[in-house]
Scaffold this motif. Structure first.
Motif, PDB file in Angstrom:
ATOM      1  N   GLY A   1       0.786  -1.229   0.000  1.00  0.00           N
ATOM      2  CA  GLY A   1       0.000   0.000   0.000  1.00  0.00           C
ATOM      3  C   GLY A   1       0.812   1.270   0.000  1.00  0.00           C
ATOM      4  N   LEU A   2       1.984   1.245  -0.665  1.00  0.00           N
ATOM      5  CA  LEU A   2       2.828   2.437  -0.652  1.00  0.00           C
ATOM      6  C   LEU A   2       2.150   3.616  -1.344  1.00  0.00           C
ATOM      7  N   LEU A   3       1.457   3.338  -2.432  1.00  0.00           N
ATOM      8  CA  LEU A   3       0.759   4.419  -3.129  1.00  0.00           C
ATOM      9  C   LEU A   3      -0.356   4.978  -2.254  1.00  0.00           C
ATOM     10  N   THR A   4      -1.128   4.085  -1.639  1.00  0.00           N
ATOM     11  CA  THR A   4      -2.192   4.526  -0.735  1.00  0.00           C
ATOM     12  C   THR A   4      -1.596   5.283   0.439  1.00  0.00           C
ATOM     13  N   GLY A   5      -0.481   4.788   0.954  1.00  0.00           N
ATOM     14  CA  GLY A   5       0.187   5.465   2.058  1.00  0.00           C
ATOM     15  C   GLY A   5       0.609   6.876   1.684  1.00  0.00           C
ATOM     16  N   ALA A   6       1.194   7.010   0.502  1.00  0.00           N
ATOM     17  CA  ALA A   6       1.640   8.330   0.049  1.00  0.00           C
ATOM     18  C   ALA A   6       0.455   9.263  -0.143  1.00  0.00           C
ATOM     19  N   GLU A   7      -0.622   8.743  -0.726  1.00  0.00           N
ATOM     20  CA  GLU A   7      -1.809   9.571  -0.959  1.00  0.00           C
ATOM     21  C   GLU A   7      -2.449   9.996   0.361  1.00  0.00           C
ATOM     22  N   THR A   8      -2.538   9.063   1.304  1.00  0.00           N
ATOM     23  CA  THR A   8      -3.149   9.378   2.600  1.00  0.00           C
ATOM     24  C   THR A   8      -2.285  10.358   3.385  1.00  0.00           C
ATOM     25  N   TYR A   9      -0.979  10.156   3.334  1.00  0.00           N
ATOM     26  CA  TYR A   9      -0.031  11.046   4.026  1.00  0.00           C
ATOM     27  C   TYR A   9      -0.185  12.474   3.506  1.00  0.00           C
ATOM     28  N   ALA A  10      -0.280  12.628   2.198  1.00  0.00           N
ATOM     29  CA  ALA A  10      -0.471  13.950   1.600  1.00  0.00           C
ATOM     30  C   ALA A  10      -1.846  14.513   1.961  1.00  0.00           C
ATOM     31  N   ALA A  11      -2.859  13.658   1.933  1.00  0.00           N
ATOM     32  CA  ALA A  11      -4.225  14.100   2.274  1.00  0.00           C
ATOM     33  C   ALA A  11      -4.310  14.530   3.734  1.00  0.00           C
ATOM     34  N   ASN A  12      -3.586  13.837   4.614  1.00  0.00           N
ATOM     35  CA  ASN A  12      -3.568  14.220   6.029  1.00  0.00           C
ATOM     36  C   ASN A  12      -3.021  15.630   6.201  1.00  0.00           C
ATOM     37  N   LEU A  13      -1.991  15.957   5.426  1.00  0.00           N
ATOM     38  CA  LEU A  13      -1.409  17.301   5.494  1.00  0.00           C
ATOM     39  C   LEU A  13      -2.432  18.348   5.056  1.00  0.00           C
ATOM     40  N   GLU A  14      -3.104  18.085   3.943  1.00  0.00           N
ATOM     41  CA  GLU A  14      -4.091  19.043   3.453  1.00  0.00           C
ATOM     42  C   GLU A  14      -5.238  19.198   4.450  1.00  0.00           C
ATOM     43  N   GLU A  15      -5.685  18.078   5.006  1.00  0.00           N
ATOM     44  CA  GLU A  15      -6.755  18.140   5.998  1.00  0.00           C
ATOM     45  C   GLU A  15      -6.315  18.945   7.216  1.00  0.00           C
ATOM     46  N   ALA A  16      -5.088  18.714   7.644  1.00  0.00           N
ATOM     47  CA  ALA A  16      -4.558  19.436   8.806  1.00  0.00           C
ATOM     48  C   ALA A  16      -4.565  20.940   8.564  1.00  0.00           C
ATOM     49  N   VAL A  17      -4.058  21.363   7.414  1.00  0.00           N
ATOM     50  CA  VAL A  17      -4.017  22.790   7.092  1.00  0.00           C
ATOM     51  C   VAL A  17      -5.430  23.361   7.077  1.00  0.00           C
ATOM     52  N   ASN A  18      -6.367  22.645   6.466  1.00  0.00           N
ATOM     53  CA  ASN A  18      -7.742  23.125   6.344  1.00  0.00           C
ATOM     54  C   ASN A  18      -8.486  23.161   7.674  1.00  0.00           C
ATOM     55  N   ARG A  19      -8.022  22.368   8.648  1.00  0.00           N
ATOM     56  CA  ARG A  19      -8.735  22.295   9.928  1.00  0.00           C
ATOM     57  C   ARG A  19      -8.042  23.063  11.051  1.00  0.00           C
ATOM     58  N   GLY A  20      -7.017  23.825  10.707  1.00  0.00           N
ATOM     59  CA  GLY A  20      -6.388  24.674  11.711  1.00  0.00           C
ATOM     60  C   GLY A  20      -5.264  24.042  12.500  1.00  0.00           C
ATOM     61  N   VAL A  21      -4.732  22.940  12.015  1.00  0.00           N
ATOM     62  CA  VAL A  21      -3.592  22.288  12.682  1.00  0.00           C
ATOM     63  C   VAL A  21      -2.315  23.012  12.289  1.00  0.00           C
ATOM     64  N   PHE A  22      -1.444  23.278  13.268  1.00  0.00           N
ATOM     65  CA  PHE A  22      -0.190  23.973  12.963  1.00  0.00           C
ATOM     66  C   PHE A  22       1.017  23.382  13.667  1.00  0.00           C
ATOM     67  N   GLY A  23       0.832  22.297  14.395  1.00  0.00           N
ATOM     68  CA  GLY A  23       1.941  21.644  15.079  1.00  0.00           C
ATOM     69  C   GLY A  23       1.555  20.228  15.455  1.00  0.00           C
ATOM     70  N   ALA A  24       2.437  19.576  16.193  1.00  0.00           N
ATOM     71  CA  ALA A  24       2.174  18.202  16.609  1.00  0.00           C
ATOM     72  C   ALA A  24       2.721  17.977  18.025  1.00  0.00           C
ATOM     73  N   PRO A  25       1.968  17.201  18.813  1.00  0.00           N
ATOM     74  CA  PRO A  25       0.706  16.534  18.494  1.00  0.00           C
ATOM     75  C   PRO A  25      -0.464  17.516  18.538  1.00  0.00           C
ATOM     76  N   PHE A  26      -1.495  17.191  17.776  1.00  0.00           N
ATOM     77  CA  PHE A  26      -2.677  18.046  17.680  1.00  0.00           C
ATOM     78  C   PHE A  26      -3.901  17.149  17.691  1.00  0.00           C
ATOM     79  N   TYR A  27      -4.851  17.480  18.549  1.00  0.00           N
ATOM     80  CA  TYR A  27      -6.040  16.648  18.741  1.00  0.00           C
ATOM     81  C   TYR A  27      -7.289  17.475  18.435  1.00  0.00           C
ATOM     82  N   ILE A  28      -8.201  16.919  17.647  1.00  0.00           N
ATOM     83  CA  ILE A  28      -9.453  17.604  17.328  1.00  0.00           C
ATOM     84  C   ILE A  28     -10.617  16.666  17.622  1.00  0.00           C
ATOM     85  N   THR A  29     -11.565  17.158  18.412  1.00  0.00           N
ATOM     86  CA  THR A  29     -12.736  16.348  18.758  1.00  0.00           C
ATOM     87  C   THR A  29     -13.823  16.518  17.701  1.00  0.00           C
ATOM     88  N   GLY A  30     -14.868  15.726  17.836  1.00  0.00           N
ATOM     89  CA  GLY A  30     -15.989  15.795  16.908  1.00  0.00           C
ATOM     90  C   GLY A  30     -16.695  17.137  16.920  1.00  0.00           C
TER      91      GLY A  30
END
Length: 198
Positions: A147-176
């Motif tokens: 699943g390297l391709l899926t891993g790469a796609e998800t890793y990139a998508a996680n970054l985009e989601e983080a930026v869009n949801r106000g994440v700016f560091g780690a660790p970062f926790y967001i509730t429902g």
């Protein structure tokens, strides 16, 4: 059931210092955790941050004091200048993504990669280290190759989601409810929020 979206980097020292407290909090409140490893180096410039190597000496000195205090408070061994930092976090992140898709408990796996960097002087970009961490946490080491391709796609998508949801560091926790908590030192606040006290 409450879900906690957990944005983290496998090379973040502050994520290492969180230990397994998130998992304990989630279990206490019947919450699930969605593990979202991301590229912290790419996140910083997109959200107003600066890579560690480019920070002012005053910030670097304070960071070191915070790490030393954090390690003492957590009772965790820590090498404050590890041999393999920074390193490429993608291979370990892909492994976590593959392990999560396989249905296993990836909390201990994420912690194993962090411990490898900050306490064991191992390079988590090394395929042998990735396989060792997978095997030690009860996963098939061959997940490192799947699943390297899926891993790469998800890793990139996680970054985009983080930026869009106000994440700016780690660790970062967001509730429902979109309550956001940044840093291992905000886990008590997350616990209090889930308990309805905050």
């Amino acid at each position: 059931m409450t879900q906690i979206d957990y944005f983290f980097s496998t090379i973040s020292p502050f994520t290492y210092l969180a230990g397994n407290r998130l998992e304990e909090i989630a279990a206490r409140h019947g919450a699930t955790i969605a593990y979202k490893p991301l590229d912290i180096i790419a996140l910083f410039p997109r959200t107003g941050g600066i890579p560690v190597k480019d920070r002012h000496p005053a910030r670097l000195e304070y960071r070191m004091q915070e790490l030393q205090r954090g390690a003492k408070k957590a009772g965790m061994p820590m090498n404050f200048k590890p041999a393999h930092f920074p390193t490429n976090a993608a291979p370990s992140s892909y492994a976590i993504i593959a392990a999560q898709k396989s249905g296993g408990d990836v909390g201990p796996l994420a912690q194993a990669f962090l411990r490898a960097v900050w306490a064991e002087e191992k390079d988590i970009a090394d395929d042998a280290v990735v396989r060792e961490c997978l095997g030690n946490c009860g996963f098939d080491p061959s997940l490192a190759d799947s699943g390297l391709l899926t891993g790469a796609e998800t890793y990139a998508a996680n970054l985009e989601e983080a930026v869009n949801r106000g994440v700016f560091g780690a660790p970062f926790y967001i509730t429902g409810e979109d309550q956001r908590f940044w840093g291992h030192d905000r886990l008590e606040d997350l616990d209090a929020h889930l308990a309805g006290r905050l």
